[in-house]
Design an enzyme around this catalytic site. Structure first.
Site, PDB file in Angstrom:
ATOM      1  N   LYS A   1      -0.566  50.259  -9.296  1.00 52.52           N
ATOM      2  CA  LYS A   1      -1.823  49.558  -9.080  1.00 52.52           C
ATOM      3  C   LYS A   1      -2.746  50.399  -8.199  1.00 52.52           C
ATOM      4  O   LYS A   1      -2.383  50.828  -7.108  1.00 52.52           O
ATOM      5  CB  LYS A   1      -1.557  48.195  -8.438  1.00 52.52           C
ATOM      6  CG  LYS A   1      -2.792  47.309  -8.306  1.00 52.52           C
ATOM      7  CD  LYS A   1      -2.403  45.928  -7.774  1.00 52.52           C
ATOM      8  CE  LYS A   1      -3.594  44.984  -7.702  1.00 52.52           C
ATOM      9  NZ  LYS A   1      -3.202  43.640  -7.229  1.00 52.52           N
TER      10      LYS A   1
ATOM     11  N   CYS B   1      -4.069  43.330 -12.341  1.00 52.39           N
ATOM     12  CA  CYS B   1      -4.869  42.306 -11.677  1.00 52.39           C
ATOM     13  C   CYS B   1      -6.217  42.828 -11.172  1.00 52.39           C
ATOM     14  O   CYS B   1      -7.135  43.052 -11.954  1.00 52.39           O
ATOM     15  CB  CYS B   1      -4.046  41.675 -10.547  1.00 52.39           C
ATOM     16  SG  CYS B   1      -4.688  40.079  -9.972  1.00 52.39           S
TER      17      CYS B   1
ATOM     18  N   GLU C   1       2.103  40.012 -13.019  1.00 51.73           N
ATOM     19  CA  GLU C   1       2.186  40.744 -11.759  1.00 51.73           C
ATOM     20  C   GLU C   1       3.135  40.042 -10.784  1.00 51.73           C
ATOM     21  O   GLU C   1       3.107  38.817 -10.645  1.00 51.73           O
ATOM     22  CB  GLU C   1       0.790  40.840 -11.125  1.00 51.73           C
ATOM     23  CG  GLU C   1       0.768  41.574  -9.800  1.00 51.73           C
ATOM     24  CD  GLU C   1      -0.596  41.558  -9.130  1.00 51.73           C
ATOM     25  OE1 GLU C   1      -0.857  42.461  -8.321  1.00 51.73           O
ATOM     26  OE2 GLU C   1      -1.403  40.640  -9.406  1.00 51.73           O
TER      27      GLU C   1
END
Length: 506
Positions: free
Chosen positions: A337, A371, A262
């Site tokens: 995300k 994440c 990321e």
């Protein structure tokens, strides 16, 4: 005296032993045995489908089968129809289903699990021939004892719930067969079953419909994780040189995927360090389209699918955290995300995406979460229900506490969704970049937890906080076996009668 047990194909010379065993096995159905010309015809038509079990060289049981094009018969056939009135002219070597027409074991040899060996041999044959599965009509010989108070359906349900024992149906359930339908007059002379039978089915989890096509999904998939070090690369060219170095290195090992972390392009923010954090990250977002094009080129040139880590991108007026799947055929897709962290929101104003999907690749179905996303179990479950086999998680964490949140949740996703999870993170520090000063990572590939996988649930992992790559092979066939035969089956055993995971956005 010790016994020697063998599973082998049936021969014409076995007929006398076969007849003796069958007469004894069907003592309640007088005269029910195969005549010698019929057995000879079966062996000539489909020799590998006629399986015998011997004890001390004597045939004491068998499993007989033909191959049929099942759609021509459907679920409402009789035994006579499926066998071509015992001519077996219904056998079609190019059919899609192995049809079981007989299984029996001599009563004197029961209790030795010989029938299970016959069934295992038949399943292996089905897999070798790449057939969709096995279908058979099954007797329910104890039904006559309950016919006055239970319908066939009620009887079958009670056998399945282990409330009633049926010597045939109980055995079928224990061998992973399911009941498709109840058949009437399948074997009219079967008085013990009151003329009823179960239409049983076993699915071949290894079946590949397009096995003969050039493009196919691999069984063993090689994953390369880049544990990327944050440092000053001087300029964009220096940064891109390091990107290509890792792709080249991982490709040399024959990897199918290479995964970057990321926001691994954060070193480029040094150019905008005079700005506030929100301005700096919007500044580096101007490189994202170019980086994606370079990843596309490298994916083709190095013959590897690339998970591009993640990068900031401006869409309209909003700032998002985006990851790309750059396939080695030149195509690409993207994932934004969904769950920005509180720090991403407060420091940069990043917004969350609102779409999630499984991506098809030449190495199976994959998902991407970035994440913090992996710390929410619901989206992963939705991906799993769409067939995801590997979940890729680019991440960036500053402390070991933050890293452990990602790691522990990623391992949980692997167990509960019966899939592989690969996480790739950044290490090092960027003293000249605001809000990006420390990084901690240990990139890893996690597995489900069952006998076919490492006892730790860890297929491979890096040395913590060291710039390196992790190369690991994962076997997608093991996932199919887990879904069907695992010690526990978390996907199948969800109580959907009580709860469900539902995607609300249309």
């Amino acid at each position: 005296m010790s016994e020697t047990i063998e599973i082998r194909t049936l021969t014409v010379e076995d007929y006398l032993d076969l007849k003796e065993s069958m007469v004894s096995a069907y003592a309640d159905m007088a005269g029910s045995y195969w005549r010698e010309p019929t057995i000879q015809r079966l062996i000539k038509l489909f020799p590998e489908g006629q399986i015998a079990v011997t004890v001390n060289d004597k045939v004491v049981g068998c499993a007989l089968a033909i191959i049929v094009d099942y759609d021509k018969f459907g679920d409402s056939h009789t035994y006579e129809q499926i066998t071509g009135y015992y001519t077996f002219n219904t056998h079609n070597p190019k059919g899609d289903t192995l049809y079981g027409i007989e299984v029996f074991v001599h009563p004197d040899y029961r209790g030795k699990r010989l029938a299970r060996r016959l069934y295992d041999a038949r399943k292996s044959l089905c897999e070798q021939l790449n057939l969709e599965g096995i279908v058979a009509g099954g007797r329910i010989p104890n039904y006559e004892k309950y016919a006055d108070k239970l319908s066939p359906r009620e009887y079958i349900e009670k056998v399945q719930d282990r409330e009633i024992y049926d010597p045939t149906l109980t055995f079928q359930f224990s061998n992973d067969f399911t009941v498709k339908k109840i058949l009437k007059n399948y074997l009219p002379n079967d008085e013990a079953s009151m003329g009823f039978a179960t239409l049983l089915q076993w699915f071949n989890i290894y079946y590949e419909k397009d096995l003969d096509t050039i493009r196919y999904n691999k069984s063993t998939v090689r994953i390369g994780l880049v544990q990327w070090q944050m440092r000053d690369y001087g300029n964009l060219d220096g940064f891109l040189q390091q990107v290509e170095y890792f792709i080249d290195a991982v490709s040399d090992y024959g990897s199918d995927f290479v995964v970057f972390p990321e926001l691994f392009n954060s070193p480029l923010m040094q150019e905008f360090n005079q700005m506030d954090p929100a301005g700096a990250i919007r500044g580096v977002a101007k490189y994202t389209d170019r980086l994606r094009e370079i990843f596309q080129q490298h994916a083709v040139a190095y013959n590897v699918n690339i998970i591009s880590g993640s990068m900031p991108i401006v869409i309209g007026e909003g700032l998002y955290n985006i990851s790309y799947l750059c396939r080695r055929d030149g195509t690409y897709e993207q994932y934004i995300k969904m769950h920005p962290t509180p720090g991403e929101v407060s420091a940069w104003g990043i917004k969350g995406g609102s779409e999630i999907k499984v991506f098809d690749t030449d190495c199976g179905k994959i998902g991407i979460q970035i994440c913090y996303d992996v710390e929410f179990p619901e989206p992963s479950r939705i991906l799993a229900e769409q067939g995801m086999q590997i979940l890729f998680v680019p991440f960036m964490t500053d402390t070991q506490h933050a890293y452990n949140r990602v790691r522990f949740c990623a391992q949980a996703r692997a167990v509960e969704n019966e899939c592989y999870v690969a996480i790739a993170g950044c290490i090092g520090n960027l003293p000249k970049v605001n809000n990006m000063d420390l990084q901690y990572a240990q990139s890893s590939v996690f597995t489900p937890s069952d006998f076919a996988f490492p006892v730790t649930g860890i297929k491979a992992e890096s040395t913590p906080n060291t710039e390196m790559v992790v190369i690991a092979d994962v076997d997608l066939v093991l996932l199919k076996e887990l879904h069907a035969f695992g010690s526990v089956q978390t996907k199948k055993d969800m109580r959907k009668d009580l709860y469900e995971v539902k995607w609300k956005k249309k």
